[in-house]
Every structure is written in structure tokens, then in C-alpha cells.
Motif scaffolding. Structure first.
Motif, short mmCIF file in Angstrom:
data_model
loop_
_atom_site.label_atom_id
_atom_site.label_comp_id
_atom_site.label_asym_id
_atom_site.label_seq_id
_atom_site.Cartn_x
_atom_site.Cartn_y
_atom_site.Cartn_z
N VAL A 264 99.80 -24.21 4.47
CA VAL A 264 100.24 -23.47 5.65
C VAL A 264 101.16 -24.33 6.50
O VAL A 264 102.20 -23.86 6.98
N ALA B 126 105.33 -14.54 1.67
CA ALA B 126 104.21 -14.55 2.60
C ALA B 126 102.91 -14.23 1.87
O ALA B 126 101.88 -14.89 2.06
N MET C 167 101.77 -17.12 -0.31
CA MET C 167 101.15 -18.18 0.48
C MET C 167 99.75 -17.78 0.92
O MET C 167 98.80 -18.54 0.79
N ALA C 168 99.65 -16.55 1.45
CA ALA C 168 98.35 -16.11 1.96
C ALA C 168 97.30 -16.10 0.85
O ALA C 168 96.19 -16.61 1.02
N VAL D 103 96.13 -19.65 -0.08
CA VAL D 103 95.24 -20.29 0.88
C VAL D 103 93.86 -19.63 0.88
O VAL D 103 92.83 -20.30 0.93
N VAL D 104 93.84 -18.30 0.81
CA VAL D 104 92.55 -17.61 0.78
C VAL D 104 91.77 -18.03 -0.46
O VAL D 104 90.56 -18.33 -0.38
N ASN E 78 90.26 -21.47 -0.03
CA ASN E 78 89.09 -21.46 0.85
C ASN E 78 87.87 -20.84 0.20
O ASN E 78 86.76 -21.37 0.28
N LEU E 79 88.05 -19.69 -0.43
CA LEU E 79 86.90 -19.02 -1.04
C LEU E 79 86.33 -19.84 -2.18
O LEU E 79 85.11 -19.95 -2.32
N GLU F 32 84.42 -22.84 -0.70
CA GLU F 32 83.15 -22.41 -0.14
C GLU F 32 82.14 -22.10 -1.22
O GLU F 32 80.97 -22.49 -1.13
#
Lengths: 315, 302, 343
Positions: free
Chosen positions: B232, B273, B276-277, B280-281, B284-285, B288
Motif C-alpha cells: 500500500v 486498484a 492492489m486491494a 493486500v487482503v 492479511n487473511l 491471520e
């Protein structure tokens, strides 16, 4: 305990001073000549010499820093090279704009994050919680400039509810001013709220699982009272901590969002000043943003200290 | 955004030599226990890495080839995601742009993690004056708003990829150090550390052999999350014009370029966009999911 | 156990299970007992035997991950287990209250101790304002807090563990409940404090006439304060008797082993530990759950369920060999005479 707070505050001030030197070095002391960077290809030797003298570049860097800091402490940040105005009131008017934006952000963010944070913690595991966690992940991971552009596309270009750019200097009424402010504020609110909801939910769940909350229930108190009188007070410190950290984050967030919406605030000013190599403005804005950043981090730390009942009431 | 991982546990697989087969079996069992979301995210990440590594080989058009079609064409069979203002194929540009983003984000975060963790672990053992000064310096470095410092450094030193990587690493290192130090403090008082010190082991040796296996989980989780931030952040730098200069197929830059003509076509903006989104998602997932699975395995009750 | 007129609490057929993966593992199976007005009933057993689960179930509280699968808990005729949370609230604190194991984590850190106790009175409408404060100060005196007024204004972390526990006990008694359930109230306190808290509980029982269910693994503590004691193993009650009877004449091999495991000053410790191994929930036989560790077991024990059968007045044990139990040496191994029968 007061000692902890005092030490932390002192360190914050010391950091600000050291960081001011770091910023100064970045901007002025870097390899390459500031004067030739400013004048570019049109530089003549006389022009360069004149500019160097005007910018005091013929003095050693340390002395320049000292002079700058000395003047800065008295509020004199010099004159903007691009606008030929005293830097201070130039920055001040932009800072006022950014403050209004930040004000609206906080107005939206505070109730939203509190309500969602509590709601998702109470309804953990249920549909609401799952939907919320998806939204939180999106809010945290999708970059702010993407969020801003999406909002513009949907609400400004398609639905025409709001103007796509926030040129507030041209606002002719309070109504149009607020409408211009709304989408940039919403963009920032989304990012901040996502982070806050996640942190507060985790914290509140820990509290709700604690022995004393269970004990309150076993005393026969109804759930709402257990939540408000026994659970939430313990969650207050972390909530303030998260909010302060969020505001600190804003110092970077506004740079991006103001660019997306062409909002005439401090963030845009920094970018424009860097483009124009307007050194006094760059220094002033960087220092201001850093000062706020350091201050917010300090508040975050102190909030945790003060609101910890063990530390507050002493043993 | 600072994100505190809520689980810090060591990863399975330590230093001792265990039969290869049982390690593999353990790994497979581990993969099966991950929640579906994490597995899908992991797959997505693998796809991204594959695209990053091979994209330039099979992208339909060169990312810099202009006028391969009309400007602002909508998606079609010739141009899967349409064309941008210069008639360049959006899909190819997104695909080829994957490599620099991933490479820079990974290398910057890796550098920051190695330096930050190394310093944190070393100082946590040494304590004393060195520790105080060292940690204070790192705190001071972390006192500047990251974007501001990055902008200043890049404007002063240039916007080459290498420099951006160094700048990002410099910004992330102190923050990573803070997290790793917290984990290190938890174990530095343990007996096995004290025993190693008494034995006369060198500090770096203790860091490597005694501490690292126990904080590896924290470090890896922190690394993964920061990678997401790095993507990001680098995108934001590109968006603001401080990344690779045009006509590089850099996602942030593409978003900024497409913004001016967004009325003509959404795709030049939405494609990078979205890429990129999603990246990153997924990061993170996945992180986690892995963290939770490790935590569940480590703290499992019968 | 049949419900008698002065039973304040009657538990019958309590079944609690917890979720392990896809299956339900029983934590408490078919537990039944009655608590008479003013008596102290002890619930003894090792960790994991289900006694805490029983304690929480009496207040209608389900531990996370567990579910109450069946049974009744009659408190003055009302079935706690059949009530929704809303109906339970007026009863908790007023008719039945709870003293948890760890006082430090059971008191809200952001409220003064006095406030936490007056809350019980005010919320249940028993007293307000100055009257509530007066009553709480009296309670603090009754539970032995040295300076009641000071304690009233203190926060929990400003007190020692023993004082915190006294506050919690005061909180449990504030509503003058008929029953107080105590879950290991003295574990985690030092021995002297333990003794004092036990003394306090005995005094309070005498003064207020409250019935108590005292859950503990510490047989010595139970011996000091209980009128009757029930011993639990693997989620079931294996023996229940008047305290005197239980300690002098245990009829179940597990009870005997537990008692034998208490170290004594006048006798050297036996070579063999009285209680071997540990409770393995996943290796329980169909019949008597104690069979794998029972020095008295015969093969038929593993396949026949044992129900509580009367041994004498008020004394019941879940072992079909209770008559011969005296031939088992205290160490838990079958004597030479029985070895010939074994197999």
C-alpha cells in the motif's frame, strides 16, 4: 506513575528536536545543491551565487539549522519561495482547512467506531460480526486513495450527490462547503474506523471473557449493566489509545486524500511545495505534521498509563 | 496502521534433524487445519507470485507499447481490461506491474525485518546503556510520520527503485523492532537464556540459537503484515508521483494517470486498484489464518 | 435422593457435556444430590472431575463450549435450568450466589470494593444509598476486614488475596441468599489465610443459616467445614455421606485412595502411591470409570455401570464391592486373600 508520564513527555520533546534536525538534513543537507535544483537548467553562475547567498547556503549546514530552529521557535518560518508570503500565515490558512476536515472526520469516526466496536464484540460469532469483519478487512487493506476514487466514482460522478473535488476556497455557502468536505472525510473515516473497530472488538472481547464480567453476571445484574458499568470502563484506555494512534496516522493519510480530492490543506501543500522545491514551506509543514504525530503518540501512551486502574490508584 | 498480532507462537520445525517424512506429514496436517479463507488466500498469493515471476513472458502486449488500440477502449477480446489514455493494454500493464510491486515490497520488508529484529534481539540481551540508546534512537526514527519522511527522502535522493526500498525499510525497521522487542522481553528472563549467558555464549550465538526459534512466529507474522503495508505504501508513493516515473507500469502511478480521465473509462484505474486491494487482503487473511492455526496448535487442549 | 421438605436445593440427573471437535464429551453425568437448609455440602474430587462444572450449573451458568444436556436444579421449587437468563437474574445474588476461585480476577478493577457490593443491594432493590452503605460496612466487619470504611473505598488491586476473597464472600452474602456455591474459594491463598477463611465461613454459616455447596480438591479443608461430602470421579458422584462417616469409613475405592494419598506426620509414606495414574477421559471403560486405576477392580467392573447404592443411613457408594472394601489395605493394592479371587 507521574514520573512515567513526565519521562515520556520529556522524551517526546527531545524526539521533536532531534527529528527537526533529521528533517532539515533531508531537505537541505542532502547531496546536490539546493540552489541548482531550484533554478534547474536555467541556472547561470551569477544566478546560482545570488540564490545561494539568499538561501544562506554559503553557511555551514549546522549553522543554517541553528538559525532556522531559532527563528522557528519564535514562529518565524521565513518566506515562501513560491508564493512570496510569510510561511507562517500561508501554512496557517492551509492548516485551518485541514483541521476542518479532521474535525468532520472525528465527528463521523467517534460514534461509528464506538457503536460498531461494541456491537461486534457483543454479537461475536453471529452474522453481524461476520459481515462487519469483512468490512473491517476491506477498510484496513484497501488503500485510501483507492477508497477515495471509488467514492468519487460512485457518489460524485454517478449519483451526483457530492462534488468530485473539494475546492473549498470556491464554496459559496455552508451547504456546498460541507458537501465538498464530506467525501474526503468519509474516505479517511473508513480507514480509521476499520482499524479502530478491529482493535476495540478484540479488546472488548477479552474484557467480556474476563472473570469479573462473569462475576457481575452471576450477581444477577442484567447484561446492559454488566456491559456499561463493568466491561466498558476497562475498554476505555485502549479505545483512547487507538484513537490517538489513528489521528497520528492521519498525518500521512491527509497527504494522500487531499491529493485525491484536490483539497487545499496541509497535505496538498506539502506535495506542492516539494514539487516547487519551496524549502521553507517544506520544512514548516513537515515539522508541523511531525509535531502533531509525536503529540498524538504521546497522548496514546499516556492514556494507557492513566486509565490503567492499577497504575492510577497506586498499590 | 500499526497492527498488533494477537498470537505469538513459534512455528513448528526447529533445529533438530527430524526425519524428513514426519516433517512433511506435519506440514500437510497443518495445511489441512487452516480455515478455508486462509487456504484460498494462500492460493491467491501463489498466483500473484507466479504472475510476478512470469508475467513479462506471456503478457499479450508490451506494457509500454502505445496505440495498440484506440484510447479508452472497454474490455474486449483483444484487450481483456481495455486500454488506457495512450492506447496501452491495461491487462498487460497490470500483469507486468506485479513484479516490481512484489519485489520491492518483499525486499523492503525483509530488509526491515532482518535489521529490526536483529537489533531488537541483540539489544534485549545486552541491556544497559547500549540498549537504552539504541532503542531510543529507533523510537526517534519512528517518530516521523512515515509518508512525510519517505517523501522528503525521495525528493532529496531520487526515486530509483533501490532507494524506495531503502526508504521503506528504514521506516519499517524501528516499528518492527518495537514489536520484536516486546516478544523478546517476555523470554529474556527465562532460564535457558540465563544458562546460555552463563555458559559464555556469544550474544549473536544466543540470539540465533536460543531466542530466534522462540520468537520466529512473532517475527514472521509481523513480516507478513508489514508486507501488506509495504504494498500500500509503495502504491501511495507511486500515486503521489514519488515512485517509478512514467511510463513505468507501476500500479500506484497507473491509478493516478487514469484518474484524470476517469469519465472516459474506469478500467485504467480500477484494474490496478483491484489488483492492489486483492493482494493486500489476501496477505492479511492468509497471515491471520496461519497465525490462528499455529496458535491453536500450540495452545491446543485435549 | 428424594426431595424432602427442608431441601433448599435439589439436583437430579444433571448432565453437562462439552464440545470436542464434532463430538460431545460428557463432563458431568447423571449427578443428583440435595442440599438441606443450613447445611454445608462438600463436593470433592481431582481436577477435571466436573465439580466446578456442577457448581456453575447450579447458577444456570454454562462454561464456554459446554452445554447442559439434561437434568433439573430445583431451587425452592423453581428449576434453574429451565429458566431463561432474564428470569434467573433476580434469583442470582438474592436466593443463590457464587464465590469463585480467583478473587483477584473476579472483582472489577475499575470499581471500588464497596461499590461492587452495594450494587448487589441496590440493583436487587434490597437497599439504597446510605442504608446500602451501612449494610455493606456491617458485612465487611462480619467477614473480618480490619477497617471496613477503608476497605469500602479501596480498589481490588489495593488489597491482598485474602482480603479480596473476604470482599467476594461479603458480596455473595449481601443479598442474604439461601444457598452459596463456593468454587475452590481458598485455593491460591496461603495456608494461614486458608484456615482463617474457613473459620469465617463456619461462623457465617452459623450466623446467617445459609446452606453452602463447597467445591474443593482439598479434603482437609472439606473435613473442617462440611456436614456432608460427595466425592466425584469422571463426572459422576461415587460416594456421598456425612463427613464423619466418609472420612472414617470410606466405602468406595476412590475415596479410600484419596484419603490414603493425604500425607500423614505419624506414618511414613507408603512405597506405592495410593492413587496411580491420572484421569484419562478418552480411555474410560463402559462400566465403572475408576476401573483402570482401581486396586480393587475385577474384570466385571469394566462392563457394569455402578449406581449409588445405600450403605447405611445417609451414606451411599457407587461400588458393588463396598462390603468387602475393608479388606483392601490403605495403600490401595488388593491383599493376598483377594488376589486368589481376582482374575
Amino acid at each position: 506513575m507521574l514520573r512515567l508520564v513526565a519521562t515520556r513527555t520529556l522524551f517526546a520533546f527531545a524526539s521533536l528536536v532531534v527529528v527537526s534536525a533529521l528533517i532539515f538534513w533531508c531537505v537541505e543537507g542532502l547531496p546536490g545543491d539546493a540552489a541548482s535544483r531550484i533554478l534547474g537548467r536555467d541556472a547561470t553562475p551569477e544566478g546560482l551565487a545570488l540564490l545561494r547567498h539568499k538561501l544562506h547556503l554559503d553557511l555551514p549546514a549546522a549553522q543554517r539549522y541553528g538559525e532556522w530552529l531559532w527563528h522557528a521557535l519564535r514562529g518565524d518560518f521565513g518566506v515562501s519561495l513560491a508564493a512570496n508570503r510569510p510561511v507562517l500565515d500561508y501554512v496557517w490558512s492551509r492548516a485551518a482547512n485541514t483541521s476542518e476536515l479532521a474535525g468532520l472526520v472525528l465527528l463521523l469516526y467517534t460514534p461509528l467506531s464506538i457503536v460498531l466496536g461494541i456491537w461486534t464484540a457483543i454479537s461475536r460469532g453471529r452474522a453481524v460480526d461476520h459481515i462487519a469483519s469483512i468490512l473491517v478487512i476491506l477498510g484496513m487493506c484497501v488503500p485510501e486513495f483507492v477508497v477515495g476514487i471509488v467514492l468519487i466514482v460512485v457518489f460524485a460522478l454517478t449519483l451526483h450527490w457530492f462534488p468530485p473535488l473539494a475546492l473549498i476556497d470556491r464554496a459559496d455557502s455552508i451547504g456546498s462547503f460541507l458537501r465538498m468536505l464530506f467525501l474526503p472525510a468519509l474516505t479517511l473515516t473508513i480507514a480509521m474506523t476499520a482499524y479502530a473497530v478491529r482493535m476495540m472488538r478484540e479488546n472488548l472481547i477479552d474484557v467480556l471473557d474476563s472473570g469479573y464480567v462473569q462475576m457481575a453476571r452471576l450477581k444477577g445484574l442484567p447484561r446492559w449493566r454488566v456491559l456499561v458499568r463493568h466491561a466498558l470502563p476497562s475498554a476505555l484506555g485502549p479505545a483512547i489509545n487507538v484513537t490517538a494512534l489513528n489521528i497520528a496516522w492521519l498525518m500521512g493519510g491527509i497527504v494522500v486524500v487531499e491529493t485525491v480530492f484536490s483539497f487545499p490543506g496541509l497535505g496538498r501543500l506539502l506535495i506542492d511545495a516539494i514539487d516547487l522545491k519551496d524549502i521553507p514551506v517544506i520544512l514548516a509543514v513537515s515539522l508541523l505534521l511531525t509535531a502533531v504525530y509525536i503529540f498524538c503518540n504521546l497522548v496514546a501512551d499516556i492514556a494507557v498509563l492513566l486509565l490503567n486502574p492499577k497504575l492510577r490508584h497506586g498499590v | 496502521m500499526a497492527y498488533e498480532p494477537s498470537l505469538s507462537a513459534s512455528l513448528p520445525g526447529g533445529q533438530s534433524a527430524v526425519a524428513g517424512r514426519s516433517q512433511r506429514a506435519g506440514a500437510l496436517r497443518f495445511l489441512r487445519r487452516m480455515p478455508a479463507v486462509a487456504r484460498i488466500s494462500g492460493l491467491i498469493l501463489i498466483v500473484y507470485v507466479a504472475v510476478a515471476l512470469t508475467g513479462p513472458l506471456w503478457a499479450p502486449y508490451s506494457p509500454r507499447a502505445v496505440l495498440t488500440g484506440m484510447s479508452f477502449e472497454p474490455p474486449s477480446r483483444a484487450h481483456w481490461l481495455g486500454t488506457d489514455n495512450l492506447g496501452r493494454d491495461v491487462f498487460s500493464r497490470v500483469v507486468v506491474g506485479t513484479q516490481p510491486v512484489l519485489a520491492m515490497a518483499l525486499s523492503a520488508t525483509a530488509l526491515a525485518t532482518i535489521v529490526g529484529s536483529g537489533l531488537a534481539l541483540y539489544l534485549s540481551l545486552r541491556r544497559g546503556l547500549l540498549d537504552e540508546i539504541g532503542m531510543r534512537l529507533l523510537e526517534i526514527l519512528a517518530s516521523v510520520p512515515p509518508l512525510v519522511l519517505a517523501l522528503l527522502m525521495i525528493s532529496g535522493l531520487g526515486n530509483g527503485n533501490g532507494l524506495i526500498v531503502l526508504a521503506v525499510a528504514l521506516l519499517f525497521a524501528p516499528r518492527i523492532a518495537r514489536v520484536v522487542r516486546a516478544a523478546a522481553m517476555a523470554i529474556v528472563a527465562e532460564d535457558y537464556i540465563t544458562a546460555a549467558v552463563t555458559r559464555g555464549e556469544g550474544t549473536w550465538s544466543i540470539v540465533w540459537r536460543e531466542m530466534l526459534p522462540n520468537v520466529a512466529g512473532t517475527i514472521l507474522v509481523e513480516f507478513a503484515i508489514r508486507c501488506g503495508f509495504a504494498v500500500v505504501f509503495i502504491g501511495a508513493l507511486g500515486f503521489l508521483g514519488f515512485g517509478a516515473p512514467p511510463p513505468a507500469p507501476e500500479w500506484g502511478l497507473m491509478i493516478n494517470e487514469g484518474r484524470a480521465n476517469i469519465n472516459a473509462s474506469l478500467w485504467p484505474v480500477l484494474a490496478p486498484a483491484g489488483a492492489m486491494a486483492v493482494l493486500v487482503v489476501a496477505i492479511n487473511l492468509f497471515t491471520e489464518g496461519v497465525a490462528r492455526t499455529i496458535g491453536a496448535a500450540a495452545g491446543a487442549r485435549p | 435422593m428424594s426431595l424432602e421438605a427442608n431441601d433448599v436445593l435439589a439436583v437430579s440427573g444433571l448432565h453437562v457435556a462439552y464440545r470436542s471437535g464434532a463430538a460431545w464429551v460428557p463432563a458431568v453425568e447423571d449427578v443428583s444430590f440435595a442440599l438441606r437448609s443450613g447445611e454445608v455440602l462438600g463436593l470433592a474430587g481431582e481436577s477435571g472431575c466436573g465439580k466446578s462444572t456442577v457448581a456453575y450449573a447450579l447458577l444456570g451458568e454454562r462454561r464456554p463450549g459446554s452445554s447442559i444436556r439434561g437434568g433439573q436444579v430445583l431451587l425452592d421449587g423453581d428449576d434453574i435450568l429451565a429458566m431463561a437468563e432474564r428470569r434467573l437474574q433476580p434469583l442470582r445474588g438474592t436466593k443463590i450466589s457464587f464465590v469463585p476461585q480467583n478473587p483477584a480476577t473476579s472483582l472489577t478493577p475499575t470499581m471500588t470494593c464497596g461499590r461492587q457490593v452495594t450494587e448487589v443491594l441496590e440493583y436487587h432493590g434490597l437497599a439504597h444509598g446510605a442504608e446500602a452503605r451501612r449494610r455493606v460496612l456491617d458485612l465487611f466487619d462480619a467477614v473480618g476486614l480490619p477497617d471496613a470504611a477503608a476497605a469500602f473505598a479501596k480498589y481490588p488491586h489495593q488489597m491482598s488475596g485474602g482480603q479480596q476473597q473476604r470482599v467476594v464472600i461479603a458480596m455473595a452474602l449481601a443479598g442474604r441468599p439461601r444457598v452459596v456455591v463456593l468454587d475452590e474459594p481458598t485455593t491460591g491463598l496461603d495456608v494461614t489465610t486458608q484456615a482463617r477463611i474457613l473459620q469465617l465461613l463456619a461462623q457465617l454459616r452459623d450466623r446467617f443459616g445459609t446452606a453452602m455447596l463447597y467445591v474443593s480438591h482439598d479434603l482437609a479443608a472439606l473435613a473442617q467445614i462440611c456436614d456432608r461430602v460427595a466425592v466425584m470421579y469422571a463426572g459422576r458422584i461415587v460416594e456421598i455421606a456425612a463427613a464423619r462417616s466418609l472420612f472414617d469409613q470410606p466405602r468406595h475405592p476412590y475415596t479410600r485412595a484419596l484419603l490414603a494419598a493425604i500425607p500423614r506426620l505419624d506414618v511414613p509414606p507408603p512405597m506405592e502411591p495410593a492413587l496411580k495414574g491420572s484421569l484419562r477421559r478418552d480411555e474410560l471403560p463402559e462400566g465403572c470409570p475408576f476401573t483402570p486405576r482401581c486396586g480393587f477392580a475385577l474384570p466385571v467392573c469394566a462392563t457394569t455401570r455402578q449406581a449409588l447404592s445405600p450403605v447405611s443411613a445417609g451414606h451411599a457408594a457407587a461400588c458393588w464391592r463396598w462390603r468387602d472394601i475393608d479388606e483392601l489395605p490403605a495403600g490401595g493394592q488388593p491383599g493376598p486373600r483377594l488376589a486368589a479371587h481376582a482374575g
